[in-house]
Design an enzyme around this catalytic site. Structure first.
Site, PDB file in Angstrom:
ATOM      1  N   ALA A  85     -47.800  -5.131  39.460  1.00 36.75           N
ATOM      2  CA  ALA A  85     -46.911  -4.027  39.820  1.00 36.75           C
ATOM      3  C   ALA A  85     -46.662  -3.110  38.623  1.00 36.75           C
ATOM      4  CB  ALA A  85     -45.592  -4.574  40.361  1.00 36.75           C
ATOM      5  N   GLU A  86     -46.360  -3.683  37.474  1.00 44.88           N
ATOM      6  CA  GLU A  86     -46.085  -2.845  36.294  1.00 44.88           C
ATOM      7  C   GLU A  86     -47.329  -2.107  35.836  1.00 44.88           C
ATOM      8  OE1 GLU A  86     -43.687  -2.645  32.124  1.00 44.88           O
ATOM      9  OE2 GLU A  86     -43.327  -4.302  33.502  1.00 44.88           O
ATOM     10  N   THR A  87     -48.480  -2.728  35.947  1.00 43.69           N
ATOM     11  CA  THR A  87     -49.729  -2.059  35.574  1.00 43.69           C
ATOM     12  C   THR A  87     -49.955  -0.825  36.439  1.00 43.69           C
ATOM     13  OG1 THR A  87     -50.717  -4.137  34.824  1.00 43.69           O
ATOM     14  CG2 THR A  87     -52.238  -2.345  35.404  1.00 43.69           C
TER      15      THR A  87
ATOM     16  N   SER B 122     -47.032   1.818  35.852  1.00 42.42           N
ATOM     17  CA  SER B 122     -47.152   2.467  34.539  1.00 42.42           C
ATOM     18  C   SER B 122     -48.318   3.443  34.504  1.00 42.42           C
ATOM     19  CB  SER B 122     -47.342   1.412  33.439  1.00 42.42           C
ATOM     20  OG  SER B 122     -46.188   0.633  33.304  1.00 42.42           O
TER      21      SER B 122
END
Length: 142
Positions: free
Chosen positions: A61-63, A66
């Protein structure tokens, strides 16, 4: 002015072999200003009971979130993760988990993205929300 995916900065060669996305098998499949889509295998990213690790869902999710923030903020500003919240709806036990990140808010100093992860059958595994801070400068790497 937003950038296109081919304008994302190259990784520093000094840390090229230390990328978490490589270790977890994350692949970016599509990227534009409206959404970023990527996937990650369940195999190699499990918790001790054989299920996809919740932290692995967070990394995917963060990848994706971002990357979406970078497309909107770069080159004038540099996005860094500020807050990540994940709700895990069901377990994934095999195959791939595919995530789609879409912007909720894109401003000058912050952006917020919703990321939905689904299993190979299209069932929602996780819903995440990522807020990134858009810095004036890139943080130093040591």
């Amino acid at each position: 002015m937003p950038i296109t995916p081919d304008q994302l900065p190259e990784l520093s060669s000094e840390h090229a072999d230390e990328q978490l996305t490589d270790r977890m098998g994350i692949e970016i499949l599509e990227a534009d200003l409206d959404e970023v889509v990527g996937r990650m295998p369940v195999a190699g990213n499990r918790q001790p009971y054989g299920l996809l690790h919740g932290g692995a869902s967070g990394v995917l999710a963060e990848t994706l979130g971002s990357t979406l923030s970078a497309l909107h903020a770069l080159p004038e500003r540099f996005p860094v993760g500020l807050e990540l919240a994940c709700t895990h709806h069901r377990s994934a036990t095999s195959g791939w988990v595919t995530g789609t990140a879409r912007p909720i808010h894109v401003g000058r100093s912050t952006s917020t993205t919703e990321i939905v992860l689904v299993d190979d059958d299209g069932r929602r595994v996780c819903t995440a929300k990522l807020t990134c801070l858009h810095r004036d400068t890139r943080p130093p790497v040591t």
